[in-house]
Write a protein that holds these residues in place. Structure first.
Motif, PDB file in Angstrom:
ATOM      1  N   ARG A  14       0.863  -1.188   0.000  1.00 23.73           N
ATOM      2  CA  ARG A  14       0.000   0.000   0.000  1.00 23.73           C
ATOM      3  C   ARG A  14       0.889   1.223   0.000  1.00 23.73           C
ATOM      4  N   LYS A  15       0.912   1.929  -1.092  1.00 17.00           N
ATOM      5  CA  LYS A  15       1.786   3.090  -1.222  1.00 17.00           C
ATOM      6  C   LYS A  15       1.239   4.255  -0.413  1.00 17.00           C
ATOM      7  N   GLU A  16       1.986   4.678   0.587  1.00 19.02           N
ATOM      8  CA  GLU A  16       1.638   5.835   1.395  1.00 19.02           C
ATOM      9  C   GLU A  16       2.919   6.605   1.683  1.00 19.02           C
ATOM     10  N   ASN A  71      13.387   7.569   8.165  1.00 18.75           N
ATOM     11  CA  ASN A  71      13.431   6.116   8.327  1.00 18.75           C
ATOM     12  C   ASN A  71      12.997   5.367   7.068  1.00 18.75           C
ATOM     13  N   LEU A  72      13.144   6.022   5.931  1.00 11.56           N
ATOM     14  CA  LEU A  72      12.910   5.357   4.654  1.00 11.56           C
ATOM     15  C   LEU A  72      13.944   4.246   4.475  1.00 11.56           C
ATOM     16  N   MET A  73      13.513   3.103   3.992  1.00 10.69           N
ATOM     17  CA  MET A  73      14.424   1.983   3.779  1.00 10.69           C
ATOM     18  C   MET A  73      15.470   2.355   2.722  1.00 10.69           C
ATOM     19  N   ASP A  83      10.022   1.745  -2.594  1.00 10.16           N
ATOM     20  CA  ASP A  83       8.973   0.730  -2.659  1.00 10.16           C
ATOM     21  C   ASP A  83       8.937  -0.175  -1.423  1.00 10.16           C
ATOM     22  N   LEU A  84       9.979  -0.108  -0.592  1.00 11.59           N
ATOM     23  CA  LEU A  84       9.977  -0.869   0.655  1.00 11.59           C
ATOM     24  C   LEU A  84       9.431  -0.066   1.827  1.00 11.59           C
ATOM     25  N   GLY A 107       3.964   2.060   4.392  1.00 12.98           N
ATOM     26  CA  GLY A 107       4.190   2.745   3.121  1.00 12.98           C
ATOM     27  C   GLY A 107       4.837   1.905   2.042  1.00 12.98           C
ATOM     28  N   GLY A 108       5.119   0.629   2.311  1.00 15.03           N
ATOM     29  CA  GLY A 108       5.756  -0.219   1.319  1.00 15.03           C
ATOM     30  C   GLY A 108       4.772  -0.643   0.232  1.00 15.03           C
TER      31      GLY A 108
END
Length: 246
Positions: A14-16, A71-73, A83-84, A107-108
Motif C-alpha cells: 500500500r503506497k503511502e 526512516n525510509l528503507m 517501494d519498501l 508505506g511499502g
C-alpha cells in the motif's frame, strides 16, 4: 512453559508517503494513550535506551513526517528504496515501571512487501496483570486496526503462533483476531466467542473472556474450530490492501 504475547496488525502493498504514515502513527498514539498508563509517552528508537529517552516522540504532524521520512528503507549504499517504505521502532520509556515496544513498517508498495505494526507489552512485572486480559488485548488491537486499516491482526502468544504456523495459514486466529471487511463477512461463531465491529473497517473476534493459553487444550481446540469456520468462509487468505484514508 511461560507464554509471552504480542499484538500485530498486517497489510499488503500500500503506497503511502511519510505524511500519510505520520497521520496514522499520530492516530495510533492517541488511541493507545487511554488504553493503559504504559502508553502515556513514546520515544524514538536509538542505539541505547538511555539515548532514546532524549528523543521523545512529538505528535506535531510536521515533526512526525520528518521523523518517518528519515526512516525510509535504504540499500547498502544508502540509496533510497521507496517501494519498501519506512521502518521504525518506538519505546515507551518504561512508563509505569515496565517496557512496551512498537515496531512499524509502513508505506511499502513492492508486491512482496508486508507492512506491519507490532506492539509488545509486558508479560510480567508491573502492569502485566492488566496486559494479560481480554479487555487490554482487544482495546490495543482495536487501536492498531483503526489507525492502520490492516488486512488482519491478532493478539497471540508466541507458543500458540508456533502451533498455528504448522498449518501455514496466511492469517492467524489468535486470542483476539481482527479481519478487515475487505476479506469478507465473518460467519456465526460458537460460544463463548464474541465479535465486535471496528467502525466500518472490520471485525474483532474474541475467543475467550479469560486469558487464552496454548497449554489449555480447550482453548487450542476452540481456536482451531474458529479457524476452520473462517477458512470455510474464505476469510483466511490475505489479499492486497487497497489504498484508504483515515
Amino acid at each position: 512453559m511461560i507464554e509471552t504475547y504480542y499484538i500485530g496488525a498486517y497489510w499488503g502493498a500500500r503506497k503511502e508517503d511519510a505524511e500519510a504514515c505520520a497521520r496514522r502513527l499520530a492516530t495510533l498514539v492517541q488511541l493507545l494513550a487511554p488504553v493503559d498508563p504504559l502508553f502515556a509517552s513514546w520515544f524514538k528508537g536509538s542505539k541505547s535506551l538511555k539515548q532514546s529517552l532524549t528523543r521523545p516522540l512529538e505528535l506535531e504532524l510536521s515533526s512526525l513526517q520528518k521523523y518517518i521520512q528519515r526512516n525510509l528503507m535504504r540499500d547498502d549504499r544508502r540509496q533510497p528504496m521507496e517501494d519498501l517504505g519506512f521502518n521504525l521502532g518506538l519505546w515507551n520509556g518504561r512508563q509505569g515501571g515496565n517496557d512496551a515496544w512498537l515496531s512499524i513498517g509502513c508505506g511499502g508498495y513492492w508486491e512482496q512487501v508486508s507492512n506491519r505494526c507490532v506492539l509488545r507489552a509486558p508479560d510480567e512485572g508491573p502492569g502485566s496483570e492488566r496486559v494479560l486480559t481480554t479487555a487490554f488485548q482487544t482495546q490495543a488491537l482495536r487501536a492498531l486496526a483503526t489507525a492502520w486499516d490492516p488486512d488482519w491482526g491478532a493478539a497471540v502468544s508466541n507458543v500458540h503462533r508456533d502451533i498455528i504456523e504448522k498449518k501455514s495459514p496466511d492469517i492467524w486466529v489468535g486470542w483476539v483476531t481482527y479481519l478487515s471487511r475487505r476479506l469478507g463477512r465473518v460467519p456465526p461463531l460458537p460460544a463463548p466467542v464474541r465479535i465486535e465491529p471496528v467502525e466500518d473497517q472490520g471485525t474483532l473476534i474474541l475467543l475467550t473472556p479469560e486469558l487464552f493459553t496454548a497449554s489449555n487444550p480447550e482453548h487450542v481446540a476452540l481456536a482451531e474450530r474458529v479457524r476452520e469456520l473462517l477458512d470455510r468462509a474464505g476469510l483466511l487468505k490475505a489479499r492486497p490492501a487497497q489504498p484508504s484514508k483515515l
